[in-house]
Design an enzyme around this catalytic site. Structure first.
Site, PDB file in Angstrom:
ATOM      1  N   LYS A 196       3.834   0.918   9.923  1.00 38.56           N
ATOM      2  CA  LYS A 196       4.004   2.134   9.124  1.00 38.56           C
ATOM      3  C   LYS A 196       3.409   3.335   9.837  1.00 38.56           C
ATOM      4  O   LYS A 196       3.905   4.452   9.692  1.00 38.56           O
ATOM      5  CB  LYS A 196       3.373   1.954   7.741  1.00 38.56           C
ATOM      6  CG  LYS A 196       4.297   1.211   6.788  1.00 38.56           C
ATOM      7  CD  LYS A 196       3.812   1.286   5.361  1.00 38.56           C
ATOM      8  CE  LYS A 196       2.810   0.206   5.088  1.00 38.56           C
ATOM      9  NZ  LYS A 196       2.501   0.017   3.658  1.00 38.56           N
ATOM     10  N   GLU A 214       0.866  -1.167   0.000  1.00 34.83           N
ATOM     11  CA  GLU A 214       0.000   0.000   0.000  1.00 34.83           C
ATOM     12  C   GLU A 214       0.913   1.230   0.000  1.00 34.83           C
ATOM     13  O   GLU A 214       1.782   1.338   0.866  1.00 34.83           O
ATOM     14  CB  GLU A 214      -0.894   0.000   1.245  1.00 34.83           C
ATOM     15  CG  GLU A 214      -1.832   1.174   1.217  1.00 34.83           C
ATOM     16  CD  GLU A 214      -2.813   1.220   2.387  1.00 34.83           C
ATOM     17  OE1 GLU A 214      -2.833   0.282   3.212  1.00 34.83           O
ATOM     18  OE2 GLU A 214      -3.550   2.214   2.452  1.00 34.83           O
ATOM     19  N   ARG A 240       5.771 -13.085   9.534  1.00 36.35           N
ATOM     20  CA  ARG A 240       6.269 -11.720   9.409  1.00 36.35           C
ATOM     21  C   ARG A 240       7.672 -11.615   9.962  1.00 36.35           C
ATOM     22  O   ARG A 240       8.048 -12.363  10.854  1.00 36.35           O
ATOM     23  CB  ARG A 240       5.416 -10.766  10.259  1.00 36.35           C
ATOM     24  CG  ARG A 240       4.122 -10.374   9.714  1.00 36.35           C
ATOM     25  CD  ARG A 240       3.442  -9.425  10.694  1.00 36.35           C
ATOM     26  NE  ARG A 240       3.776  -8.040  10.418  1.00 36.35           N
ATOM     27  CZ  ARG A 240       3.182  -7.317   9.490  1.00 36.35           C
ATOM     28  NH1 ARG A 240       2.227  -7.841   8.761  1.00 36.35           N
ATOM     29  NH2 ARG A 240       3.531  -6.069   9.290  1.00 36.35           N
TER      30      ARG A 240
HETATM   31  P1  ATP Z   1       0.971  -1.618   7.933  1.00 35.28           P
HETATM   32  O1  ATP Z   1       0.027  -2.684   8.393  1.00 35.28           O
HETATM   33  O2  ATP Z   1       1.975  -1.204   8.959  1.00 35.28           O
HETATM   34  O3  ATP Z   1       0.333  -0.467   7.235  1.00 35.28           O
HETATM   35  P2  ATP Z   1       1.529  -3.540   5.933  1.00 35.28           P
HETATM   36  O4  ATP Z   1       2.340  -4.616   6.499  1.00 35.28           O
HETATM   37  O5  ATP Z   1       0.097  -3.815   5.789  1.00 35.28           O
HETATM   38  O6  ATP Z   1       1.829  -2.258   6.786  1.00 35.28           O
HETATM   39  P3  ATP Z   1       1.681  -3.377   3.085  1.00 35.28           P
HETATM   40  O7  ATP Z   1       2.152  -2.259   2.259  1.00 35.28           O
HETATM   41  O8  ATP Z   1       0.259  -3.745   3.002  1.00 35.28           O
HETATM   42  O9  ATP Z   1       2.107  -3.023   4.569  1.00 35.28           O
HETATM   43  O10 ATP Z   1       2.584  -4.643   2.836  1.00 35.28           O
HETATM   44  C1  ATP Z   1       2.880  -5.150   1.556  1.00 35.28           C
HETATM   45  C2  ATP Z   1       3.324  -6.578   1.678  1.00 35.28           C
HETATM   46  O11 ATP Z   1       4.443  -6.679   2.546  1.00 35.28           O
HETATM   47  C3  ATP Z   1       2.234  -7.456   2.261  1.00 35.28           C
HETATM   48  O12 ATP Z   1       2.154  -8.622   1.492  1.00 35.28           O
HETATM   49  C4  ATP Z   1       2.698  -7.737   3.654  1.00 35.28           C
HETATM   50  O13 ATP Z   1       2.269  -9.007   4.070  1.00 35.28           O
HETATM   51  C5  ATP Z   1       4.220  -7.663   3.518  1.00 35.28           C
HETATM   52  N1  ATP Z   1       4.812  -7.277   4.800  1.00 35.28           N
HETATM   53  C6  ATP Z   1       4.580  -6.147   5.494  1.00 35.28           C
HETATM   54  N2  ATP Z   1       5.245  -6.156   6.651  1.00 35.28           N
HETATM   55  C7  ATP Z   1       5.937  -7.311   6.708  1.00 35.28           C
HETATM   56  C8  ATP Z   1       6.822  -7.918   7.665  1.00 35.28           C
HETATM   57  N3  ATP Z   1       7.121  -7.314   8.811  1.00 35.28           N
HETATM   58  N4  ATP Z   1       7.348  -9.123   7.374  1.00 35.28           N
HETATM   59  C9  ATP Z   1       7.061  -9.729   6.214  1.00 35.28           C
HETATM   60  N5  ATP Z   1       6.235  -9.227   5.274  1.00 35.28           N
HETATM   61  C10 ATP Z   1       5.665  -8.034   5.516  1.00 35.28           C
HETATM   62 MG    MG Z   2      -1.472  -3.706   4.598  1.00 32.55          MG
END
Ligand code: ATP
Ligand code: MG
Length: 565
Positions: A282, A42, A272
């Site tokens: 984020k 995102e 994760r």
């Molecule tokens: P937030 O929830 O803090 O806004 P997010 O993890 O939802 O962030 P996205 O931009 O939706 O952020 O993530 C894009 C991809 O990265 C998704 O497939 C997510 O599963 C993966 N991702 C995000 N954070 C992690 C992490 N800590 N470890 C592994 N994969 C991750």
């Molecule tokens: Mg997300």
């Protein structure tokens, strides 16, 4: 077993569990033998080391098995999204060394998603709910108790259709109504209890402008986007496990029995990445930036990829770390020290060795002629002889580290001590003869005498002395500012702490040393990204560094100073 078979067997064993699934699917001819993944960030923030784990999986598995991976910007919430983030996301993926086959946007599917939602309403599978989000939440029930149906649940399809149009045409306040899928208010899976699939957002979208006011929720957009694009393996993190049945439900509805060959995306989840002494959310990272608690998204203390880059991490070091921690089905907290170990291992192989004195005190070689200089040969990287050598100028007055001198030293202090010998790196063996002190006892100058027969590389110059010190020549060095970084937070797991994360920030996470001296070769080596200040650690030029004001960031020390603490 033949050599080939053994090789095949070891390779199989080293596949992670998702790679094993992909391999089996390809062998079984699923999805017509196609492999297509996507990385779906995102654009509401910069990518962090956790995203790197997802990127290495999504792009890595496609690369390994001859498939493709697309970049899909999951831009379904204009409230927090921005093109600044889009550009940064692309830059960071490329920096890691990956290439997307196509660039897609979830917003490209707004019309298709809308049409699908309209179809569900007409089929009696979705309805507009005019209750507040609090009322809806209160009716959800608990995993062991069924929920209460909304009073709008059975309204006629025409009514919902008209209201859905109204949700989108503007004029309605956010939160005044939502579109919900009509599934099962008693389902043991809470996500099936008439999930909200559309909401009103009255903010301009960075791509679609003001065309839409009704925006699809993640659960309604993600799986369908995967399906529209032809994704075969939709890989995400473990928190989406309970969403998977809903993911499959919407795709079943969307397919309407078409594609009887079972050509469809399937969701797989891995753990994760969580790191000690930092946060990955984020929302929290954004707060650190907007509240000026750090110096932007690329502050070298941030776990963002641009922060790690500015800190002096190579993309290979990041990928090495991701490899080290691997992929499992169990959430864990990874040790920050492991990331640093990966950086050390990687930088040891690539860093240019130079001399820098961070906390200087003057050393005078009293028997070395005034005005004389010599060019000493210094090896660029002992791990890579092909990198060659450069020269460093030796003279009568040098800077050495204040810590490298003791007037009265314990036995094991093999550095500068009156009456003892020590080698000056790439130069001579010197014997300390004393020092001059200020009234308060501060050492102002140290004196020594050199042995002219002991120059490094000279025949017979290899007589044993225990210590070797780095130095720079007072008249042949450059001034520099050096920034030392420590953990951003004082607690191992700030996300699990009850206190506000701001209270947990480490007040000593940044130390700025303004009075450092580096060898003058660094003026020529300004293009070098990876440096080792010998005996100290790995460093890089900060983005603010100029020839007139050199600024260096410490990537990581030579040894793990935390292991002792
Ligand atoms: P937030 O929830 O803090 O806004 P997010 O993890 O939802 O962030 P996205 O931009 O939706 O952020 O993530 C894009 C991809 O990265 C998704 O497939 C997510 O599963 C993966 N991702 C995000 N954070 C992690 C992490 N800590 N470890 C592994 N994969 C991750
Ligand atoms: Mg997300």
């Amino acid at each position: 077993m033949t050599d080939n078979k053994i090789e095949e067997a070891t390779e199989k064993k080293s596949l992670n569990f998702i790679e094993q699934i992909v391999e089996a699917d390809l062998e079984a001819g699923k999805n017509g033998g196609r492999l297509q993944t996507r990385f779906p960030p995102e654009p509401n923030g910069y990518l962090h080391i956790g995203h790197a784990k997802a990127i290495c999986m999504d792009f890595g598995v496609a690369e390994k098995f001859g498939g493709i991976c697309n970049l899909r910007l999951d831009d379904t919430n204009p409230q927090k999204e921005d093109t600044e983030y889009v550009d940064a996301i692309k830059e960071d993926i490329e920096w890691l060394g990956f290439h997307w086959a196509h660039l897609y946007h979830a917003s490209d599917y707004f019309q298709q998603l809308w049409d699908f939602a309209v179809r569900l309403i007409k089929e009696g599978k979705a309805y507009v709910d005019e209750q507040t989000s609090e009322q809806i939440a209160a009716q959800k029930g608990t995993p062991t108790q069924p929920g209460t149906p909304s009073p709008f649940r059975d309204r006629p399809a025409e009514e919902s259709l008209a209201l859905f149009e109204k949700m989108n045409s503007g004029g309605l306040p956010e939160g005044s109504m939502v579109l919900r899928a009509k599934i099962d208010m008693a389902s043991p899976n809470m996500h099936f209890r008439d999930p909200v699939i559309y909401r009103i957002i009255n903010k301009e979208h960075h791509r679609t402008g003001n065309k839409w006011k009704a925006y699809p929720m993640y659960d309604f957009a993600h799986g369908q986007s995967d399906y529209f694009e032809g994704v075969t393996h939709s890989i995400c993190t473990l928190e989406f496990v309970p969403h998977r049945p809903l993911y499959d439900y919407f795709i079943d509805e969307l397919k309407e029995g078409r594609d009887l060959d079972d050509n469809r995306p399937r969701q797989y989840e891995f753990n994760r990445l969580n790191l000690t002494y930092t946060v990955m959310s984020k929302r929290k990272l954004l707060a650190l930036v907007t509240e000026h608690l750090v110096d932007g998204w690329d502050d070298p203390r941030m776990p963002t990829l641009c922060g790690l880059r500015r800190r002096g991490y190579s993309p290979e070091a990041v990928r090495k770390f991701i490899d080290m921690i691997g992929y499992t089905k169990f959430d864990a907290l990874n040790d920050y020290a492991m990331l640093e170990a990966a950086a050390r291992e990687d930088l040891n192989a690539r860093a240019l060795r130079v001399s820098a004195v961070l906390n200087p005190v003057k050393l005078i070689v009293t028997n070395y002629p005034e005005g004389k200089t010599e060019e000493m040969e210094a090896v660029n990287n002992p791990e890579r002889p092909e990198d060659g050598t450069h020269t460093i100028t030796f003279s009568r007055e040098l800077w050495i580290e204040r810590d490298d001198f003791m007037e009265e030293a314990p036995k094991k202090f093999f550095r500068m001590v009156p009456g003892k010998e020590v080698r000056l790196k790439n130069a001579y063996i010197v014997k300390c003869t004393g020092c001059k002190k200020a009234a308060d006892g501060t050492v102002e100058e140290i004196y020594c005498e050199y042995d002219p027969e002991s120059r490094s590389g000279m025949a017979g110059a290899d007589r044993k002395v225990k210590g070797t010190l780095h130095w720079v020549s007072v008249s042949h060095c450059l001034d520099a500012e050096v920034r030392l970084y420590d953990r951003l937070f004082t607690v191992e797991n700030p996300a699990a702490d009850e206190r506000d994360f701001r209270e947990l920030l480490n007040p000593d996470s940044l130390t700025v040393l303004k009075n450092c001296h580096v060898e003058s070769y660094l003026a020529e080596a300004a293009g070098q990204k990876y440096l080792q200040f010998q005996r100290i650690g790995y460093f890089t030029f900060d983005k603010s560094s100029t020839p007139d004001h050199l600024v260096f960031n410490r990537t990581v020390g030579l040894k793990d100073s935390w292991a002792k603490k």
